[in-house]
Design a protein around this motif. Structure first.
Motif, PDB file in Angstrom:
ATOM      1  N   ARG A 101       0.815  -1.448   0.056  1.00  0.00           N
ATOM      2  CA  ARG A 101       0.074  -0.089  -0.120  1.00  0.00           C
ATOM      3  C   ARG A 101       0.849   1.277  -0.019  1.00  0.00           C
ATOM      4  O   ARG A 101       0.590   2.176  -0.756  1.00  0.00           O
ATOM      5  CB  ARG A 101      -0.888  -0.065   1.090  1.00  0.00           C
ATOM      6  CG  ARG A 101      -1.842   1.113   1.311  1.00  0.00           C
ATOM      7  CD  ARG A 101      -2.799   1.152   2.518  1.00  0.00           C
ATOM      8  NE  ARG A 101      -3.453  -0.033   2.433  1.00  0.00           N
ATOM      9  CZ  ARG A 101      -4.295  -0.571   3.600  1.00  0.00           C
ATOM     10  NH1 ARG A 101      -4.147   0.215   4.593  1.00  0.00           N
ATOM     11  NH2 ARG A 101      -4.989  -1.609   3.589  1.00  0.00           N
ATOM     12  N   THR A 102       1.934   1.218   0.872  1.00  0.00           N
ATOM     13  CA  THR A 102       2.888   2.479   0.720  1.00  0.00           C
ATOM     14  C   THR A 102       3.558   2.738  -0.602  1.00  0.00           C
ATOM     15  O   THR A 102       3.656   3.634  -0.863  1.00  0.00           O
ATOM     16  CB  THR A 102       3.960   2.125   1.850  1.00  0.00           C
ATOM     17  OG1 THR A 102       3.314   1.913   3.086  1.00  0.00           O
ATOM     18  CG2 THR A 102       4.879   3.252   1.960  1.00  0.00           C
ATOM     19  N   GLU A 105       1.409   4.635  -2.997  1.00  0.00           N
ATOM     20  CA  GLU A 105       1.370   6.212  -2.588  1.00  0.00           C
ATOM     21  C   GLU A 105       2.264   6.776  -3.710  1.00  0.00           C
ATOM     22  O   GLU A 105       3.348   6.650  -3.928  1.00  0.00           O
ATOM     23  CB  GLU A 105       1.645   6.418  -1.278  1.00  0.00           C
ATOM     24  CG  GLU A 105       0.781   5.676  -0.169  1.00  0.00           C
ATOM     25  CD  GLU A 105       1.168   6.141   1.332  1.00  0.00           C
ATOM     26  OE1 GLU A 105       2.004   6.382   1.305  1.00  0.00           O
ATOM     27  OE2 GLU A 105       0.404   5.264   2.007  1.00  0.00           O
ATOM     28  N   HIS A 106       1.654   8.421  -3.791  1.00  0.00           N
ATOM     29  CA  HIS A 106       2.643   9.075  -4.706  1.00  0.00           C
ATOM     30  C   HIS A 106       3.731   9.741  -3.780  1.00  0.00           C
ATOM     31  O   HIS A 106       3.178  10.304  -2.512  1.00  0.00           O
ATOM     32  CB  HIS A 106       1.503  10.111  -5.141  1.00  0.00           C
ATOM     33  CG  HIS A 106       2.280  11.237  -6.157  1.00  0.00           C
ATOM     34  ND1 HIS A 106       2.994  10.880  -7.252  1.00  0.00           N
ATOM     35  CD2 HIS A 106       2.611  12.631  -5.868  1.00  0.00           C
ATOM     36  CE1 HIS A 106       3.834  12.181  -7.652  1.00  0.00           C
ATOM     37  NE2 HIS A 106       3.338  12.930  -6.867  1.00  0.00           N
ATOM     38  N   ARG A 210       8.244   4.087   3.858  1.00  0.00           N
ATOM     39  CA  ARG A 210       7.635   5.092   2.911  1.00  0.00           C
ATOM     40  C   ARG A 210       8.920   6.159   2.930  1.00  0.00           C
ATOM     41  O   ARG A 210       9.202   6.928   1.842  1.00  0.00           O
ATOM     42  CB  ARG A 210       6.505   5.856   3.718  1.00  0.00           C
ATOM     43  CG  ARG A 210       5.917   7.196   3.223  1.00  0.00           C
ATOM     44  CD  ARG A 210       5.006   7.702   4.010  1.00  0.00           C
ATOM     45  NE  ARG A 210       3.654   6.883   3.817  1.00  0.00           N
ATOM     46  CZ  ARG A 210       3.091   6.469   5.054  1.00  0.00           C
ATOM     47  NH1 ARG A 210       3.823   6.250   6.175  1.00  0.00           N
ATOM     48  NH2 ARG A 210       2.125   5.424   4.765  1.00  0.00           N
TER      49      ARG A 210
END
Length: 646
Positions: A101-102, A105-106, A210
């Motif tokens: 999921r990370t 991410e943009h 992240r």
């Protein structure tokens, strides 16, 4: 990635048209190996394979994110070769686990502009600093920085990183623990803003991945972190800094046990970036880099060192205060220490007492025969939790009716005194002065100025506003008498960390070392000469044949596995085998042994001249390959240049 030594090499696979676009170097993939699906990384794309047999097909690309670029792959391979490990083990240290999921991410582009030329006035006391910074803009200088007492090292490191950023290059700054990381982040955040990220284990897997992705995608070019941050994939790396490389928090507990200092040396060489190894003290490994000419000194001149250092006092028979006190050389807190503390408190300044043991009385012995007091359940050492509560340090079991196993005595005596008992004793001596303790689970980062007493364990000393008026180093024998090659080096490093918190002697600062002034480590403190002390240590290592003068590997395991392993190791000319010797109780056996702590665990040391270190590593890998190929079982741990030998 396969963690077996005989499979530690690239394997070729075919890529179909559907995955051609996604299958780029550095991405995570799944492949079929020996009938089962395994995870791996795509290292490179080639037109034709040298493999004469039939090739399998790439099963799928797990993620299109390229995480293992050629530069990082090259460093991981070099680290594995240096430490006789496998590349898969190094990659696990270098790349955090994937969080899908990370990854989706943009990542926003940094809003903070790159800093302009920083103000380097703080570096002016180090004569070679200006030329180092100038060389850093165009080349890859290497230096060992000896910070002066009281130096604001986080600000100095932020200025170096700003100089690298002004030249359009990234930086990695590695520190031992979270306290140091917090200080460094406070110094770097105002300069770099969102261009700076911190990488530490305490972040959790999502936040860490992240931030790591932000670095990999080029959204951040200054990385601050603990030991694994040295692998950060910074674009156009221009500077790597290792602060306080002698701290044992930097010792990697997972195979192949690479030290960040050595990883930084490899990155500096391979990626042509600047390197700074800094600290208040100096390790023999760092000094060996200077002695060989590979790195240069960044030191202040002697007048500056003397002006910034506290007055250092030790126990000497020539001192009138010691000569006039017959108990001064045997007392735990002699009159010299009390005089320095009273003077500082009278001047409304805080006083620091450094105690090497936490707790109340952490070590006990039989009062009759002086044998160590042991727990009847697990044979662990007994401690005194309060004035009359005895318990085991290992299992926590209370021991209300102690009986000595040697003589049957029922009384105990203290072998060492902990921080809490020391605070209790000082509370009686300075009844109206507030007392703060720092250590164990309760560590204070800072204390207010003003008259107060702080009792802290090594590494947990809080900073005082304006500096301490006096500091007292107690129970120094506990640090110097350890059966360890680095005992004196570690003691000097810890003492200098305490001394750096004390005011300069011109401002009334005094550092009292409760130890014989004739001892070599104490003499190094009196002169405040970490470079000279490191030079002496290195000369002794050369004479005795210990690291870093030689390359040494330890092989730990059961008697059978160690004997079989070392028989297959082919030492280069001049190599020696030391041992086997049994490891003492309490030393952890190799992972997976399933044995008790006092089981049959032995150690063999293999040493070769430094120039043959690569040959030793290759021979150890070859022995591991033979062991795996022959399906030999039994736990074993191989460590090149182990941090502890004694």
């Amino acid at each position: 990635m396969l963690g077996l030594a005989h499979l530690d090499r690239p394997f070729d696979y075919l890529i179909d048209d559907q995955q051609d676009e996604l299958a780029q170097p550095g991405v995570r993939v799944r492949v079929r190996f020996s009938g089962r699906l395994v995870d791996g990384f795509l290292l490179d794309r080639i037109e034709q394979s040298d493999h004469p047999g039939r090739l399998g097909w790439l099963e799928r690309v797990v993620s299109p994110e390229s995480v293992l670029d050629p530069d990082l792959a090259s460093v991981c391979r070099a680290v594995a070769d240096r430490y006789a490990g496998t590349m898969s083990d190094v990659v696990r240290l270098a790349i955090p686990p994937r969080h899908a999921r990370t990854e989706k991410e943009h990542t926003e582009a940094p809003e903070t502009a790159a800093p302009t030329e920083p103000d380097l006035t703080g570096w002016s006391v180090y004569p070679a600093a200006a030329s180092f910074v100038e060389s850093m803009r165009e080349g890859h200088p290497r230096a060992v920085w000896q910070a002066t007492s009281g130096e604001d090292w986080p600000t100095r490191l932020a200025e170096l990183a700003a100089a690298a950023a002004a030249a359009g290059r990234g930086s990695i700054l590695v520190v031992p623990d979270q306290r140091d990381l917090d200080r460094l982040e406070s110094a770097c955040a105002p300069v770099f803003g969102d261009r700076c990220v911190t990488l530490a284990a305490g972040l959790g897997p999502t936040a860490r991945y992240r931030r790591w992705l932000a670095v990999r995608r080029g959204a951040a070019d200054v990385v601050l972190g603990t030991r694994s941050a040295v692998f950060a994939p910074v674009h156009d790396l221009g500077l790597v800094v290792i602060w306080d490389d002698g701290d044992d928090s930097l010792n990697e507990p997972r195979a192949p046990y690479p030290h960040p200092r050595e990883v930084a040396v490899l990155r500096s060489h391979r990626q042509r970036c600047a390197l700074v190894i800094g600290g208040f003290a100096r390790t023999t490994e760092a000094h060996a880099l200077v002695a060989s000419g590979w790195a240069h000194d960044l030191v202040a001149d002697r007048p500056t060192v003397r002006a910034r250092t506290a007055r250092v006092v030790a126990l000497s028979a020539e001192d009138r205060r010691v000569a006039g006190d017959p108990l001064a050389r045997s007392a735990r807190i002699p009159g010299v220490a009390f005089d320095a503390a009273r003077k500082a408190i009278a001047a409304d300044l805080p006083v620091l007492f450094s105690v090497p043991r936490r707790g109340y009385i952490p070590s006990l012995a039989c009062a009759r025969c002086r044998a160590h007091a042991r727990c009847r359940a697990c044979h662990g050492p007994l401690q005194l939790d309060s004035a009359d509560a005895v318990s085991c340090r290992w299992c926590g079991r209370p021991e209300p009716n102690f009986r000595c196993a040697e003589c049957g005595g029922g009384e105990v005596r203290a072998l060492t005194t902990g921080a809490r008992r020391t605070a209790e004793e000082l509370g009686r001596a300075f009844a109206e002065v507030p007392i703060t303790t720092s250590g164990g689970a309760t560590i204070s980062a800072d204390v207010d100025g003003g008259a107060r007493i702080v009792v802290a364990t090594p590494g947990a000393e809080p900073r005082a506003e304006g500096g301490y008026g006096a500091a007292v180093l107690l129970d120094t024998w506990a640090q110097l008498d350890r059966a360890d090659l680095r005992a004196a080096e570690d003691a000097v490093r810890r003492w200098m960390a305490v001394g750096s918190l004390v005011r300069a002697h011109e401002d009334g600062g005094t550092l009292v070392i409760v130890a014989d002034a004739a001892l070599t480590p104490v003499q190094a403190m009196i002169r405040w000469d970490p470079v000279g002390f490191a030079d002496q240590e290195l000369a002794q290592r050369v004479e005795l044949g210990f690291p870093p003068a030689v390359t040494m590997a330890s092989v730990d395991g059961t008697a059978r596995t160690v004997s079989a392993f070392v028989e297959s190791v082919e030492l280069p000319d001049g190599g020696q085998m030391l041992g086997p010797v049994p490891l003492p109780p309490g030393v952890r056996p190799p992972a997976g042994s399933g044995e008790a702590l006092d089981g049959d665990v032995e150690r063999v040391l293999l040493r070769v001249p430094r120039r043959d270190g690569r040959l030793l590593a290759e021979s150890l890998v070859a022995a591991q390959v033979r062991r795996n190929a022959q399906h030999e079982t039994g736990p074993i741990r191989v460590q090149v240049d182990p941090p502890t030998i004694g």
